[in-house]
Design a protein around this motif. Structure first.
Motif, PDB file in Angstrom:
ATOM      1  N   ASN A   1       0.818  -1.213   0.000  1.00  0.00           N
ATOM      2  CA  ASN A   1       0.000   0.000   0.000  1.00  0.00           C
ATOM      3  C   ASN A   1       0.852   1.262   0.000  1.00  0.00           C
ATOM      4  O   ASN A   1       0.364   2.348   0.312  1.00  0.00           O
ATOM      5  CB  ASN A   1      -0.918   0.008   1.231  1.00  0.00           C
ATOM      6  CG  ASN A   1      -1.938  -1.102   1.175  1.00  0.00           C
ATOM      7  OD1 ASN A   1      -2.491  -1.378   0.115  1.00  0.00           O
ATOM      8  ND2 ASN A   1      -2.182  -1.751   2.296  1.00  0.00           N
ATOM      9  N   LYS A   2       2.133   1.117  -0.338  1.00  0.00           N
ATOM     10  CA  LYS A   2       3.051   2.254  -0.274  1.00  0.00           C
ATOM     11  C   LYS A   2       3.373   2.788  -1.660  1.00  0.00           C
ATOM     12  O   LYS A   2       3.351   2.070  -2.644  1.00  0.00           O
ATOM     13  CB  LYS A   2       4.343   1.846   0.439  1.00  0.00           C
ATOM     14  CG  LYS A   2       4.141   1.483   1.908  1.00  0.00           C
ATOM     15  CD  LYS A   2       5.472   1.202   2.579  1.00  0.00           C
ATOM     16  CE  LYS A   2       5.292   0.921   4.059  1.00  0.00           C
ATOM     17  NZ  LYS A   2       6.578   0.666   4.743  1.00  0.00           N
ATOM     18  N   GLU A   3       3.692   4.094  -1.689  1.00  0.00           N
ATOM     19  CA  GLU A   3       4.140   4.735  -2.918  1.00  0.00           C
ATOM     20  C   GLU A   3       5.651   4.531  -3.057  1.00  0.00           C
ATOM     21  O   GLU A   3       6.374   4.422  -2.057  1.00  0.00           O
ATOM     22  CB  GLU A   3       3.841   6.234  -2.875  1.00  0.00           C
ATOM     23  CG  GLU A   3       2.366   6.577  -2.848  1.00  0.00           C
ATOM     24  CD  GLU A   3       1.791   6.722  -4.243  1.00  0.00           C
ATOM     25  OE1 GLU A   3       2.467   7.285  -5.115  1.00  0.00           O
ATOM     26  OE2 GLU A   3       0.658   6.257  -4.448  1.00  0.00           O
ATOM     27  N   ILE A   4       6.106   4.510  -4.296  1.00  0.00           N
ATOM     28  CA  ILE A   4       7.532   4.383  -4.585  1.00  0.00           C
ATOM     29  C   ILE A   4       8.039   5.717  -5.138  1.00  0.00           C
ATOM     30  O   ILE A   4       7.363   6.366  -5.942  1.00  0.00           O
ATOM     31  CB  ILE A   4       7.783   3.263  -5.616  1.00  0.00           C
ATOM     32  CG1 ILE A   4       7.389   1.904  -5.036  1.00  0.00           C
ATOM     33  CG2 ILE A   4       9.245   3.246  -6.066  1.00  0.00           C
ATOM     34  CD1 ILE A   4       8.240   1.440  -3.883  1.00  0.00           C
ATOM     35  N   GLY A   5       9.209   6.136  -4.691  1.00  0.00           N
ATOM     36  CA  GLY A   5       9.841   7.342  -5.217  1.00  0.00           C
ATOM     37  C   GLY A   5      11.195   6.985  -5.813  1.00  0.00           C
ATOM     38  O   GLY A   5      12.011   6.344  -5.148  1.00  0.00           O
ATOM     39  N   ILE A   6      11.423   7.364  -7.059  1.00  0.00           N
ATOM     40  CA  ILE A   6      12.672   7.021  -7.751  1.00  0.00           C
ATOM     41  C   ILE A   6      13.486   8.283  -8.013  1.00  0.00           C
ATOM     42  O   ILE A   6      13.017   9.222  -8.645  1.00  0.00           O
ATOM     43  CB  ILE A   6      12.376   6.298  -9.082  1.00  0.00           C
ATOM     44  CG1 ILE A   6      11.651   4.972  -8.802  1.00  0.00           C
ATOM     45  CG2 ILE A   6      13.664   6.046  -9.856  1.00  0.00           C
ATOM     46  CD1 ILE A   6      11.275   4.200 -10.041  1.00  0.00           C
ATOM     47  N   LYS A   7      14.705   8.299  -7.489  1.00  0.00           N
ATOM     48  CA  LYS A   7      15.625   9.409  -7.711  1.00  0.00           C
ATOM     49  C   LYS A   7      16.610   9.011  -8.805  1.00  0.00           C
ATOM     50  O   LYS A   7      17.206   7.933  -8.751  1.00  0.00           O
ATOM     51  CB  LYS A   7      16.383   9.737  -6.422  1.00  0.00           C
ATOM     52  CG  LYS A   7      15.507  10.299  -5.303  1.00  0.00           C
ATOM     53  CD  LYS A   7      16.317  10.562  -4.038  1.00  0.00           C
ATOM     54  CE  LYS A   7      17.313  11.686  -4.245  1.00  0.00           C
ATOM     55  NZ  LYS A   7      18.028  12.024  -2.986  1.00  0.00           N
ATOM     56  N   CYS A   8      16.780   9.888  -9.786  1.00  0.00           N
ATOM     57  CA  CYS A   8      17.722   9.570 -10.872  1.00  0.00           C
ATOM     58  C   CYS A   8      18.653  10.743 -11.142  1.00  0.00           C
ATOM     59  O   CYS A   8      18.855  11.141 -12.287  1.00  0.00           O
ATOM     60  CB  CYS A   8      16.969   9.151 -12.139  1.00  0.00           C
ATOM     61  SG  CYS A   8      15.605  10.210 -12.607  1.00  0.00           S
ATOM     62  N   GLY A   9      19.164  11.321 -10.058  1.00  0.00           N
ATOM     63  CA  GLY A   9      20.122  12.414 -10.197  1.00  0.00           C
ATOM     64  C   GLY A   9      19.521  13.741  -9.770  1.00  0.00           C
ATOM     65  O   GLY A   9      18.302  13.898  -9.676  1.00  0.00           O
ATOM     66  N   GLU A  10      20.389  14.710  -9.525  1.00  0.00           N
ATOM     67  CA  GLU A  10      19.969  16.011  -9.021  1.00  0.00           C
ATOM     68  C   GLU A  10      19.286  16.879 -10.073  1.00  0.00           C
ATOM     69  O   GLU A  10      18.610  17.847  -9.741  1.00  0.00           O
ATOM     70  CB  GLU A  10      21.182  16.765  -8.464  1.00  0.00           C
ATOM     71  CG  GLU A  10      21.852  16.079  -7.282  1.00  0.00           C
ATOM     72  CD  GLU A  10      20.899  15.899  -6.109  1.00  0.00           C
ATOM     73  OE1 GLU A  10      20.102  16.825  -5.845  1.00  0.00           O
ATOM     74  OE2 GLU A  10      20.952  14.831  -5.465  1.00  0.00           O
ATOM     75  N   ASN A  11      19.461  16.554 -11.350  1.00  0.00           N
ATOM     76  CA  ASN A  11      18.914  17.392 -12.418  1.00  0.00           C
ATOM     77  C   ASN A  11      17.485  17.026 -12.807  1.00  0.00           C
ATOM     78  O   ASN A  11      16.908  17.657 -13.706  1.00  0.00           O
ATOM     79  CB  ASN A  11      19.806  17.316 -13.663  1.00  0.00           C
ATOM     80  CG  ASN A  11      21.186  17.890 -13.401  1.00  0.00           C
ATOM     81  OD1 ASN A  11      21.332  18.856 -12.661  1.00  0.00           O
ATOM     82  ND2 ASN A  11      22.206  17.283 -13.997  1.00  0.00           N
ATOM     83  N   TYR A  12      16.929  15.998 -12.158  1.00  0.00           N
ATOM     84  CA  TYR A  12      15.595  15.527 -12.527  1.00  0.00           C
ATOM     85  C   TYR A  12      14.681  15.470 -11.304  1.00  0.00           C
ATOM     86  O   TYR A  12      15.125  15.221 -10.185  1.00  0.00           O
ATOM     87  CB  TYR A  12      15.670  14.126 -13.151  1.00  0.00           C
ATOM     88  CG  TYR A  12      16.556  14.068 -14.370  1.00  0.00           C
ATOM     89  CD1 TYR A  12      16.088  14.467 -15.615  1.00  0.00           C
ATOM     90  CD2 TYR A  12      17.878  13.623 -14.278  1.00  0.00           C
ATOM     91  CE1 TYR A  12      16.900  14.428 -16.737  1.00  0.00           C
ATOM     92  CE2 TYR A  12      18.695  13.579 -15.386  1.00  0.00           C
ATOM     93  CZ  TYR A  12      18.208  13.984 -16.616  1.00  0.00           C
ATOM     94  OH  TYR A  12      19.020  13.947 -17.721  1.00  0.00           O
TER      95      TYR A  12
END
Length: 276
Positions: A103-114
């Motif tokens: 039931n959780k959301e996923i957050g994807i980080k792909c660098g500081e510029n995005y």
């Protein structure tokens, strides 16, 4: 004797109630677990994603990404709970186990510029808004039905399409917005535009046409017009009399609409506009 008997009966009664309540709690817990398993049961165990740079519309190959649990927090940066680090392959693809979602959301980080990419699974569906990079304007919406394996695309001003899911497309949008760049351009020419505000309105319109490839039919791109006016208003006191004079000589009906009748535009210049 009577007191002892009453005491024994009360003790037995309390124990019976405790056992029943405990049984009911365990039963509800098992039912919730079963429902959770059933909701994930018809879906694939592994989901394949393709990470795409929105600006170039090209896969982000061999890109390191952080997978996190994501939670929105009021008026502060979102709360991220790190899960693991991954790297996309030579086609921009990577995989995630379905059971990490729950039931959780996923957050994807792909660098500081995005921007952070966030999503979750609800009732077997994942959906995304596709945005115009740097503008925040919705251009399409995609539904991925994981139970039926179908992908439905609703493209703005066009017919929707349905196809089989090959992968789930994630778009990485630039952190820097066009409006900040526009404001910087206006500030660079502040002296020129202050001397003749007609040049400012001409510049704003040229930016509008350039960014929408001449597609200025109202009211579809009002979001952009609203935003460039907002950015300009932070630098200048906009002279509505100058604008009114320009509007009298406009022959292009689309341009005339945006210059004088667009609702978003009126929202910015209420007092000056209506006084005219």
């Amino acid at each position: 004797m009577k007191l002892r008997t009453v005491f024994k009966l009360l003790t037995i009664g309390l124990l019976t109630i405790s056992i029943v309540l405990n049984y009911n709690c365990q039963t509800r817990s098992k039912n919730r677990a079963t429902e959770s398993n059933d909701s994930m049961g018809n879906m694939p165990k592994i989901l394949e994603f393709t990470l795409i740079e929105a600006k170039s519309n090209e896969p982000m190959r061999n890109q390191e990404i952080d997978i996190n649990y994501y939670q929105m927090a009021y008026d502060v940066p979102p709360i991220l709970d790190f899960i693991k680090k991954l790297k996309t392959d030579s086609e921009g693809k990577f995989m995630l186990l379905t059971n990490i979602f729950g039931n959780k959301e996923i957050g994807i980080k792909c660098g500081e510029n995005y921007h952070l990419i966030t999503f979750g699974i609800k009732n077997g569906l994942i959906f995304f808004f596709r945005l115009k990079n740097g503008f925040g304007q919705t251009i399409s919406k995609t539904f991925y039905n994981l139970e039926t394996g179908t992908e439905t695309n609703y493209v703005l001003y066009k017919d929707s399409t349905v196809s089989k899911i090959k992968d789930i497309k994630l778009f990485a949008y630039d952190v820097k917005s066009y409006y900040l760049e526009f404001k910087e351009k206006v500030i660079e020419r502040k002296v020129e535009f202050n001397a003749d505000q007609r040049k400012l309105w001409t510049f704003m319109w040229s930016e509008f046409e350039k960014n929408y490839s001449g597609e200025t039919t109202p009211p579809f791109n009002s979001h952009f017009w609203y935003s460039v006016i907002t950015a300009s208003k932070k630098v200048f006191h906009l002279d509505t009399k100058t604008l009114y004079g320009l509007t009298q000589n406009v022959k292009d009906k689309n341009k005339q609409y945006y210059f004088s009748f667009c609702d978003n535009f009126c929202g910015i210049l209420v007092n000056g506009y209506y006084s005219i």
